[in-house]
Design an enzyme around this catalytic site. Structure first.
Site, mmCIF file in Angstrom:
data_model
loop_
_atom_site.group_PDB
_atom_site.id
_atom_site.type_symbol
_atom_site.label_atom_id
_atom_site.label_comp_id
_atom_site.label_asym_id
_atom_site.label_seq_id
_atom_site.Cartn_x
_atom_site.Cartn_y
_atom_site.Cartn_z
ATOM 1 N N CYS A 151 0.826 -1.205 0.000
ATOM 2 C CA CYS A 151 0.000 0.000 0.000
ATOM 3 C C CYS A 151 0.858 1.252 0.000
ATOM 4 O O CYS A 151 1.265 1.738 1.057
ATOM 5 C CB CYS A 151 -0.923 0.000 1.209
ATOM 6 S SG CYS A 151 -1.922 1.483 1.287
ATOM 7 N N CYS A 154 -0.544 4.130 1.995
ATOM 8 C CA CYS A 154 -0.397 4.073 3.463
ATOM 9 C C CYS A 154 1.025 4.409 3.875
ATOM 10 O O CYS A 154 1.253 5.082 4.866
ATOM 11 C CB CYS A 154 -0.684 2.683 4.003
ATOM 12 S SG CYS A 154 -2.031 1.855 3.240
ATOM 13 N N ASP A 155 1.990 3.889 3.133
ATOM 14 C CA ASP A 155 3.375 3.905 3.619
ATOM 15 C C ASP A 155 4.317 4.805 2.827
ATOM 16 O O ASP A 155 5.396 5.128 3.301
ATOM 17 C CB ASP A 155 3.943 2.475 3.565
ATOM 18 C CG ASP A 155 3.085 1.512 4.373
ATOM 19 O OD1 ASP A 155 2.523 1.949 5.382
ATOM 20 O OD2 ASP A 155 2.974 0.341 3.974
#
Ligand code: NAP
Length: 331
Positions: A151, A154-155
């Site tokens: 992801c 997300c990261d």
């Protein structure tokens, strides 16, 4: 439970899942006075990232959902869907359904805290989760926070990835979207794809092919992930020449599709296809092979997989459930 409303002995309809399909089903079911109970899921981060709200929680900008001419973020969209469902009396539990007994009615569901729920009808809207290549070091580093992720949204913004060379694996829209997002932070983003053409839509491809920070590595597979505690690179294999080479990267983002979250339906009578997607009895409707169990969204859709098509399927599932309940004399 988010809501303080008292639970009935037997629910009219339990909706399992909280992406666009689940919330749309809840809005329709609540407005039909079915007082739906939504199991929105429990957040998990290891090794896949699963969040209430589903895949849109991992999406930055949604530009193709009608009604948002200027786009909307995925999490904001899901917060709005949820608020709309709550406005009409939807009750919400943060948790998973672990077991279903559809052998007799009312159905019996057991959640991940062993709570038993009786319900006349069920709508399955559990969506799908990210796939991994399946390499030992990929999983080790992903689980240890070593710079491997499924992801980018997300990261990708983490300081460790700033101004570093990063790689994305995949050739679909997700890979294009993630790579495009990463170019905001990275020095270079390599898109590693196993064929010599992308599967992604032309408009998404163009974002990568025209981006000076993105470099495509065609016909190649990641065969190992290098590094101890943190990723230092990947070993690539050219699938045409079989030549192997190392590529230095400080982050690896896997974007190779998804698997439907339907494991909990095994042996329940709800028929799944060979990839685990819920089979529809009639492709135009939402009925599953168990009367009284309906389905909507990505867990039953390996073709379109869009927020708007999932929402449409959630709508169908709620209307089908309402009609089925009425036919059974349950109001
Ligand atoms: P996808 O379309 O299934 O693409 C998966 C990609 O990963 C393919 O290019 C595939 O290669 C590759 N792949 C699969 N298994 C692999 C493996 N083991 N090793 C290496 N590569 C592998 O999945 P997606 O990109 O997640 O998209 C899913 C759906 O969501 C699509 O309908 C897409 O349009 C939609 N979506 C839309 C948006 C948007 O509109 N903003 C954004 C994201 C996703 P091959 O091409 O060789 O099969």
């Amino acid at each position: 439970m988010t809501s303080t409303a008292q639970a009935p002995d037997v629910e009219h309809v339990v909706i399992i899942g909280s992406g666009p399909a689940g919330w749309t089903a809840a809005i329709y079911a609540a407005r039909a006075n079915l007082k739906p109970l939504v199991y929105e899921g429990r957040p998990k981060t290891n090794p896949s990232i699963v969040l209430p709200g589903g895949q849109l929680m991992l999406t930055t900008e949604v530009e193709n959902y009608p009604g948002f001419p200027h786009g909307v973020t995925g999490p904001q969209m899901m917060a709005d869907f949820k608020a709309q469902a709550e406005r009409f009396g939807t009750r919400i539990v943060t948790g998973d359904i672990a077991k279903c007994d559809f052998s007799k009615r009312p159905f019996t569901l057991t959640d991940d805290e062993d709570k038993v729920i009786k319900t006349h009808a069920v709508i399955i809207a559990t969506g799908a989760t990210a796939n991994w290549i399946g390499l030992k070091n990929e999983m080790r580093l992903a689980m240890a926070g070593g710079g491997v992720s499924a992801c980018a949204v997300c990261d990708g913004a983490l300081p460790v990835f700033r101004n570093q060379p990063l790689a994305v694996v995949g050739g679909g829209d997700t890979a294009m979207e993630e790579a495009s997002y990463l170019t905001k932070f990275a020095s270079t983003v390599y898109v590693i794809h196993r064929r010599n053409e992308f599967r992604a839509s032309k408009v998404m491809q163009k974002r990568i092919l025209d981006n000076p920070k993105a470099k495509v590595i065609w016909d190649s597979a990641v065969v190992d992930v290098l590094g101890g505690e943190k990723i230092e690179g990947v070993k690539l294999k050219n699938l045409k020449t079989q030549a192997e080479s190392n590529l230095d990267v400080k982050g690896l983002f896997i974007a190779i599709g998804h698997t439907p979250a339907t494991g909990f339906l095994k042996d329940t009578g709800v028929e799944l296809d060979d990839k685990g997607y819920v089979k529809l009895v009639d492709g135009f409707r939402s009925a599953t092979t168990v009367p009284g169990v309906f389905v909507g969204g990505d867990c039953a859709d390996s073709i379109y997989r869009q927020a708007v098509s999932a929402a449409g399927m959630g709508c169908k599932a709620a209307i089908d459930a309402e009609r089925w309940l009425a036919e059974q004399g349950i109001h």
